[in-house]
Write an enzyme that holds these catalytic residues in place. Structure first.
Site, short mmCIF file in Angstrom:
data_model
loop_
_atom_site.label_atom_id
_atom_site.label_comp_id
_atom_site.label_asym_id
_atom_site.label_seq_id
_atom_site.Cartn_x
_atom_site.Cartn_y
_atom_site.Cartn_z
N TYR A 45 9.04 61.52 10.34
CA TYR A 45 8.79 61.85 8.96
C TYR A 45 8.84 63.31 8.56
O TYR A 45 8.59 64.37 9.65
CB TYR A 45 7.32 61.33 8.58
CG TYR A 45 7.21 60.13 7.68
CD1 TYR A 45 7.91 60.12 6.51
CD2 TYR A 45 6.44 59.18 8.05
CE1 TYR A 45 7.64 58.99 5.81
CE2 TYR A 45 6.31 57.85 7.36
CZ TYR A 45 7.25 57.91 6.00
OH TYR A 45 7.05 56.81 5.41
N GLU A 47 9.01 64.84 4.95
CA GLU A 47 8.85 65.29 3.53
C GLU A 47 8.88 66.78 3.47
O GLU A 47 8.19 67.41 4.02
CB GLU A 47 7.57 64.75 2.96
CG GLU A 47 7.41 63.21 2.60
CD GLU A 47 6.97 62.24 3.53
OE1 GLU A 47 6.64 62.78 4.72
OE2 GLU A 47 6.41 61.46 3.13
N ASP A 208 29.78 63.84 -11.65
CA ASP A 208 29.56 62.74 -10.59
C ASP A 208 30.77 62.23 -9.98
O ASP A 208 31.49 61.80 -10.54
CB ASP A 208 28.87 61.43 -11.16
CG ASP A 208 28.60 60.39 -9.98
OD1 ASP A 208 29.15 60.69 -9.08
OD2 ASP A 208 27.86 59.45 -10.41
N THR A 235 28.36 60.55 -3.80
CA THR A 235 27.96 59.70 -2.37
C THR A 235 28.51 60.33 -1.45
O THR A 235 29.42 60.88 -1.71
CB THR A 235 28.07 58.19 -2.67
OG1 THR A 235 29.65 58.19 -3.17
CG2 THR A 235 27.35 57.42 -3.58
N LYS A 238 32.18 57.37 0.52
CA LYS A 238 33.44 56.99 -0.05
C LYS A 238 34.51 57.62 0.29
O LYS A 238 34.86 57.71 1.61
CB LYS A 238 33.33 56.95 -1.60
CG LYS A 238 32.25 56.09 -2.42
CD LYS A 238 32.40 56.09 -3.79
CE LYS A 238 31.43 55.00 -4.43
NZ LYS A 238 30.08 55.41 -4.78
N ARG A 244 26.43 55.93 4.43
CA ARG A 244 25.85 55.77 2.97
C ARG A 244 24.76 56.59 2.46
O ARG A 244 23.76 56.57 3.14
CB ARG A 244 25.56 54.42 3.07
CG ARG A 244 25.40 53.38 1.89
CD ARG A 244 25.51 51.90 1.98
NE ARG A 244 26.95 51.52 2.16
CZ ARG A 244 28.00 51.53 1.51
NH1 ARG A 244 27.71 51.60 0.11
NH2 ARG A 244 29.20 51.13 1.76
#
Ligand code: DSN
Length: 449
Positions: A45, A47, A208, A235, A238, A244
């Site tokens: 973790y 954060e 984008d 992203t 691609k 991903r």
């Protein structure tokens, strides 16, 4: 006994090896990207953020240096350095002042930018989904569309953005954000023109670039951040060929994420960091961030520019080959990695039927609406295809010609039936093509398998 899931993964490996991936948003990652994704970093973790001041250092220096951080849990000694490597490499790749590598997806990245800059009800001007835009750019079925007021511009008959309409809407509506981005558009946007329009009204300029990020990284497509855009989302899986996930790049002044800065264009990097965490996401996926760092490292190598150039070259060859066989293409061809075929106009049946038929021979692409398509969303008139994945496998001109030939054969066979429910009756006609596709596919290995 090993879980059934692993049998299915093995079957998927066979599907990927024996077929050709023509979906323009898919790719094959390297063995090292896969290794990082499947690592023990998933146990952690973290954060918050690592320190991100003075990132102008070598990879080696970053991998050794331990700095204070803005995290909410202990044990970040390795994770901080991995995330900083990802941030630094992304900034370098895209000429950005800052990178947030934590978005779990492109959708999350987009929503974080809207949240960083807009108040509920504010206007955002973006490309119409039906004209090639993306679901997260204002489709009424999304959460974003319930919070913000999206206004849409479209494309002209020639397939390019209707810049006059975009300007007219921008001046009349004064949106807080002007967004250039798409998932089915094959031209190169005029970022300079849009930037000038945005500057007239003081809008945040957002791009984008999920589809073409790899082409930008490889230097074969203009980078919106070089033309006055403030933010670029993408992203990472691609054309960029990473895991991903999502990524936000921005121009502006970077400061501590602990203090809410004033909402100015200069403060965009910090506003975005706060909008990603804690604004819209919880714990970052550090195994994915590590894989992003590996992929960005690969994209910084000179070979990646050759790859990006080859994607476009292959797409242009494939488009020419298809057109010479009677395929009608939206926009009359392509300037990037993506081709949109008007199947209805070319052959008299819908894109879904063609998608399913091509799947039966091992050629995978997706049915897609065309601008102004009157057909139902599940049976649109077109198909969308592209070359990033087959280029990764090392295919070139001869293979593009062969793929066009198979696509023509399949289209002609499909004219014998009137519905996709009847495709089963064509199995014997498709079988020899399936064998030829398999034979060629096996000559070009899938990385990492
Ligand atoms: N699903 C992606 C695409 O195929 O373009 C966009 O999110």
């Amino acid at each position: 006994m090993k879980d059934y899931v692993f049998d299915l993964i093995e079957q998927e490996k066979v599907r990927q090896k024996e077929g050709l991936e023509l979906i323009p948003s898919e790719n094959y990652v390297s063995a090292e990207v896969l290794e990082a994704m499947g690592s023990i970093l998933t146990n952690k973790y973290s954060e918050g953020y690592p320190s991100f001041d003075d990132l102008d250092k070598s990879d080696k220096e970053i991998s050794e240096e331990i700095l204070p951080n803005y995290r909410y849990y202990g044990g970040q000694v390795n994770v901080d350095r991995i995330e900083r490597l990802a941030i630094y490499r992304a900034m370098k790749l895209f000429h950005a002042d800052h990178a947030n590598v934590q978005p779990h997806s492109g959708a999350n990245a987009n929503e974080a930018v809207y949240y960083a800059w807009c108040e509920p009800g504010d206007k955002i001007l973006a490309m119409n989904l039906a004209h090639g835009g993306h679901l997260t750019h204002g489709s009424p079925v999304t959460r974003s569309a319930h919070i913000w007021n999206f206004i849409a511009y479209g494309v002209r008959e020639d397939g390019d953005i209707d810049y006059d309409e975009l300007e007219r809407l921008a001046l009349a509506e004064k949106p807080k954000i002007i967004l250039v981005g798409y998932s089915a558009f094959m031209k190169i946007p005029d970022f300079e023109r849009v930037a000038k329009i945005g500057q007239k009204i003081g809008a945040l300029l957002m791009a984008d670039m999920a589809h073409v990020a790899g082409l930008i990284a490889g230097g074969v497509h203009p980078n919106p951040l070089d033309f006055g855009f403030h933010v670029m989302t993408t992203t990472t899986h691609k054309t960029l060929r990473g895991p991903r996930g999502g990524l936000i790049l921005s121009k502006g002044k970077v400061s501590s994420p602990l203090k809410k800065p004033e909402k100015t264009l200069e403060n965009i990097p910090t506003l975005i960091d706060r909008a990603v965490f804690p604004g819209t996401q919880g714990g970052p996926l550090e195994h994915i961030i590590a894989a992003k760092a590996v992929a960005f490292g690969e994209a910084l190598k000179p070979e990646f520019s050759d790859y990006a150039a080859k994607i476009v070259e292959n797409a242009k060859t494939l488009a020419e080959e298809l057109m010479s066989r009677g395929f009608i293409l939206q926009g009359g061809g392509t300037e990037n990695h993506l081709i949109l075929v008007n199947v209805e106009k070319s052959f008299g049946f819908n894109g879904k039927l063609y998608e399913k038929a091509l799947d039966m021979v091992g050629l995978t692409l997706n049915a897609n609406a065309l601008p102004g398509d009157k057909a139902a969303a599940f049976r649109p008139s077109g198909v969308r295809l592209g070359t990033p994945a087959i280029t990764t496998r090392g295919m070139g001109k001869d293979e593009m010609k062969q793929i066009a030939e198979w696509m023509e054969k399949v289209a002609k066979i499909c004219q014998e039936v009137s519905s996709e429910d009847d495709l089963g009756s064509l199995a014997t006609e498709f079988a020899p093509i399936r064998e030829e596709v398999r034979e060629m596919a096996l000559k070009f290995p899938v990385p990492g398998i």
